[in-house]
Enzyme design. Structure first.
Site, PDB file in Angstrom:
ATOM      1  N   TYR A   1       0.813  -1.207   0.000  1.00 38.77           N
ATOM      2  CA  TYR A   1       0.000   0.000   0.000  1.00 38.77           C
ATOM      3  C   TYR A   1       0.858   1.273   0.000  1.00 38.77           C
ATOM      4  O   TYR A   1       0.475   2.282  -0.565  1.00 38.77           O
ATOM      5  CB  TYR A   1      -0.917   0.033   1.235  1.00 38.77           C
ATOM      6  CG  TYR A   1      -2.193  -0.759   1.104  1.00 38.77           C
ATOM      7  CD1 TYR A   1      -2.176  -2.100   0.770  1.00 38.77           C
ATOM      8  CD2 TYR A   1      -3.427  -0.165   1.330  1.00 38.77           C
ATOM      9  CE1 TYR A   1      -3.354  -2.830   0.669  1.00 38.77           C
ATOM     10  CE2 TYR A   1      -4.607  -0.881   1.234  1.00 38.77           C
ATOM     11  CZ  TYR A   1      -4.559  -2.217   0.897  1.00 38.77           C
ATOM     12  OH  TYR A   1      -5.730  -2.920   0.801  1.00 38.77           O
TER      13      TYR A   1
ATOM     14  N   LYS B   1       3.975 -15.313   2.819  1.00 36.81           N
ATOM     15  CA  LYS B   1       4.231 -16.020   1.555  1.00 36.81           C
ATOM     16  C   LYS B   1       5.743 -16.209   1.466  1.00 36.81           C
ATOM     17  O   LYS B   1       6.408 -15.742   0.524  1.00 36.81           O
ATOM     18  CB  LYS B   1       3.659 -15.196   0.383  1.00 36.81           C
ATOM     19  CG  LYS B   1       3.682 -15.889  -0.952  1.00 36.81           C
ATOM     20  CD  LYS B   1       2.673 -17.029  -1.086  1.00 36.81           C
ATOM     21  CE  LYS B   1       2.835 -17.725  -2.419  1.00 36.81           C
ATOM     22  NZ  LYS B   1       2.013 -18.952  -2.529  1.00 36.81           N
TER      23      LYS B   1
ATOM     24  N   ASP C   1      -1.951 -18.376   0.694  1.00 39.88           N
ATOM     25  CA  ASP C   1      -2.903 -19.103  -0.161  1.00 39.88           C
ATOM     26  C   ASP C   1      -3.556 -20.237   0.619  1.00 39.88           C
ATOM     27  O   ASP C   1      -4.766 -20.468   0.545  1.00 39.88           O
ATOM     28  CB  ASP C   1      -2.236 -19.610  -1.450  1.00 39.88           C
ATOM     29  CG  ASP C   1      -0.919 -20.318  -1.217  1.00 39.88           C
ATOM     30  OD1 ASP C   1      -0.361 -20.258  -0.102  1.00 39.88           O
ATOM     31  OD2 ASP C   1      -0.418 -20.957  -2.175  1.00 39.88           O
TER      32      ASP C   1
ATOM     33  N   ASP D   1      -5.987  -7.397   4.082  1.00 41.18           N
ATOM     34  CA  ASP D   1      -7.132  -6.800   3.398  1.00 41.18           C
ATOM     35  C   ASP D   1      -7.979  -7.903   2.772  1.00 41.18           C
ATOM     36  O   ASP D   1      -9.201  -7.955   2.937  1.00 41.18           O
ATOM     37  CB  ASP D   1      -6.642  -5.823   2.319  1.00 41.18           C
ATOM     38  CG  ASP D   1      -7.798  -5.195   1.561  1.00 41.18           C
ATOM     39  OD1 ASP D   1      -8.785  -4.814   2.214  1.00 41.18           O
ATOM     40  OD2 ASP D   1      -7.715  -5.097   0.328  1.00 41.18           O
TER      41      ASP D   1
ATOM     42  N   ASP E   1     -11.787  -9.690   4.231  1.00 39.07           N
ATOM     43  CA  ASP E   1     -13.056  -9.752   3.487  1.00 39.07           C
ATOM     44  C   ASP E   1     -13.580 -11.186   3.435  1.00 39.07           C
ATOM     45  O   ASP E   1     -14.773 -11.436   3.557  1.00 39.07           O
ATOM     46  CB  ASP E   1     -12.873  -9.234   2.047  1.00 39.07           C
ATOM     47  CG  ASP E   1     -13.294  -7.766   1.913  1.00 39.07           C
ATOM     48  OD1 ASP E   1     -13.130  -7.022   2.900  1.00 39.07           O
ATOM     49  OD2 ASP E   1     -13.759  -7.378   0.829  1.00 39.07           O
TER      50      ASP E   1
HETATM   51  C1  IPM Z   1     -10.335  -1.918   4.003  1.00 39.18           C
HETATM   52  C2  IPM Z   1     -10.628  -1.300   2.684  1.00 39.18           C
HETATM   53  C3  IPM Z   1      -9.513  -0.308   2.346  1.00 39.18           C
HETATM   54  C4  IPM Z   1      -8.206  -1.058   2.313  1.00 39.18           C
HETATM   55  C5  IPM Z   1      -9.743   0.466   1.034  1.00 39.18           C
HETATM   56  C6  IPM Z   1     -11.054   1.213   1.046  1.00 39.18           C
HETATM   57  C7  IPM Z   1      -8.605   1.381   0.727  1.00 39.18           C
HETATM   58  O1  IPM Z   1     -10.750  -2.278   1.712  1.00 39.18           O
HETATM   59  O2  IPM Z   1     -10.233  -1.168   5.007  1.00 39.18           O
HETATM   60  O3  IPM Z   1     -10.237  -3.142   4.082  1.00 39.18           O
HETATM   61  O4  IPM Z   1      -7.863  -1.663   1.285  1.00 39.18           O
HETATM   62  O5  IPM Z   1      -7.512  -1.055   3.320  1.00 39.18           O
HETATM   63 MG    MG Z   2     -10.693  -4.253   2.444  1.00 38.66          MG
END
Ligand code: IPM
Ligand code: MG
Length: 366
Positions: A144, A195, A228, A252, A256
């Site tokens: 990032y 990784k 992975d 990240d 999710d």
């Molecule tokens: C998160 C989001 C952010 C990230 C985006 C919106 C930049 O996906 O907080 O997980 O990638 O960190």
């Molecule tokens: Mg995210």
């Protein structure tokens, strides 16, 4: 009467909707508990661009610096997608905020209540008691932020884009310390995800984690896993993890995945902490739902406010040291989404009764 001084940055699309609901819940709790809420609302993200010409207006940053914590909504969406990448809300507001306050530790609890296991895409028999795990994501390093980061046209006319993955040993150690603390408060079990079969940064990550834990945390049952495989294991048997720690981008993606196996992105709150201390001598932090701005359902009043409400609880826990009140809010959210199908439904994106009704249900259980 304790006064809680925090900045409110609702952001875009469903951001303001869920923020309004969460603040209503918070005001209710504050009244019950004799707390004074001293908060100021400011534009961020697309709202910052529209109203101030900048995703992170100077006035917003100043407000944050003068506050004891930041309650954040979410930023970005189709309205600003045509802007140059560097000016888009996510890159020009959220990432600089994280970096500016060195909020390197992102805590994301993955929680699925036993009563709602059927909301998970996983087979119920794999998660008979629900899910209860924690993702600790490094938040200010890796791909990032690593430099160089640019797009250039090569002499042969081809176009090349570069992102750089960089980690220092000290950055790995400081996120690891947070993960160890989290693991000690739970089952003393920590999985470090990397990784290391491919990436230099991961080789350093694994070595640093092994050495640090051997020297400073022999009480922690440490394991290592390639990312992975971790993605696969999360979908196969999430509760084999208790706390896992990983670098920014892996965290990240895995968070999710964790959110969806826990039934809904609308339930995932997060706390971002760093070395900074607020005026109370407690950790300064940014608290945000991890679900994004959900432009497709914005304006309909159906967004799930639970992640934003749970972010309030996290803020009370870490930046104001009000653990009992944080627990009360978490218990009320749990009761609201597990008692009665109507409120349970909205939490998991089924035909819903609405954002306001969900907040009312939480309030009813406080
Ligand atoms: C998160 C989001 C952010 C990230 C985006 C919106 C930049 O996906 O907080 O997980 O990638 O960190
Ligand atoms: Mg995210």
């Amino acid at each position: 009467m304790p006064t809680l001084k925090f900045a409110v940055l609702p952001g875009d699309y469903i951001g303001p909707e869920v923020m309004t609901a969460a603040l209503r819940v918070f005001e209710h709790v504050a009244k019950q508990e004799g707390l004074t809420l001293a908060y100021t609302t400011a534009d961020v993200g697309g709202a910052g661009i529209d109203n101030h010409g900048k995703a992170l207006p100077d006035s917003t940053l100043k407000l944050c610096a003068e506050s004891d914590a930041i309650l954040f909504g979410s930023v970005g969406g189709p309205k600003w997608e045509k802007l140059p990448p560097k000016e888009q809300p996510e890159r020009a507001a959220l990432l600089p905020l994280r970096k500016h306050f060195t909020l390197f530790a992102n805590l994301r609890p993955g929680l699925l209540y036993r009563e709602l296991t059927d909301a998970s895409p996983l087979k119920t028999e794999r998660i008979p008691d629900g899910i209860d795990i924690v993702c600790i994501r490094e938040l200010t390093g890796g791909l990032y932020f690593g430099l160089p980061k640019h797009t250039t046209t090569l002499p042969d006319g081809d176009i090349q884009a570069v992102d750089t993955m960089v980690y220092k040993k000290s950055e790995i150690e400081r996120i690891l310390q947070v993960a160890i603390t989290a693991a000690r408060a739970r089952k003393k079990k920590l999985c470090s995800v990397d990784k290391a079969n491919v990436l230099e940064t991961s080789v350093l990550w694994r070595k640093t984690v092994s050495e640090y834990c051997a020297a400073h945390a022999p009480d922690i049952a440490l394991s290592h896993m390639y990312v992975d495989n971790a993605a696969m294991q999360l979908a196969r048997d999430p509760n084999q993890f208790d706390v896992f720690v990983t670098e920014n981008m892996f965290g990240d993606i895995l968070s999710d995945e964790m959110a969806v196996i826990c039934g809904s992105l609308g339930m995932l709150s997060s706390a971002s902490l760093g070395t900074g201390r607020n005026s109370l001598g407690l950790p300064f932090g940014l608290y945000e739902p991890a679900g994004g701005t959900a432009p497709d359902i914005a304006g309909k009043g159906i967004a799930n406010p639970c992640a934003q409400i749970l972010s309030v609880a996290q803020m009370l826990r870490y930046s104001f040291n009000l653990e009992p009140i944080a627990k009360r809010i978490e218990a009320a959210v749990k009761k609201a989404v597990t008692s009665g199908t109507r409120t349970g439904d909205i939490a998991f994106g089924r035909p819903s009764v609405g954002t306001k009704a969900m907040a009312d249900a939480v309030i009813a259980h406080l």
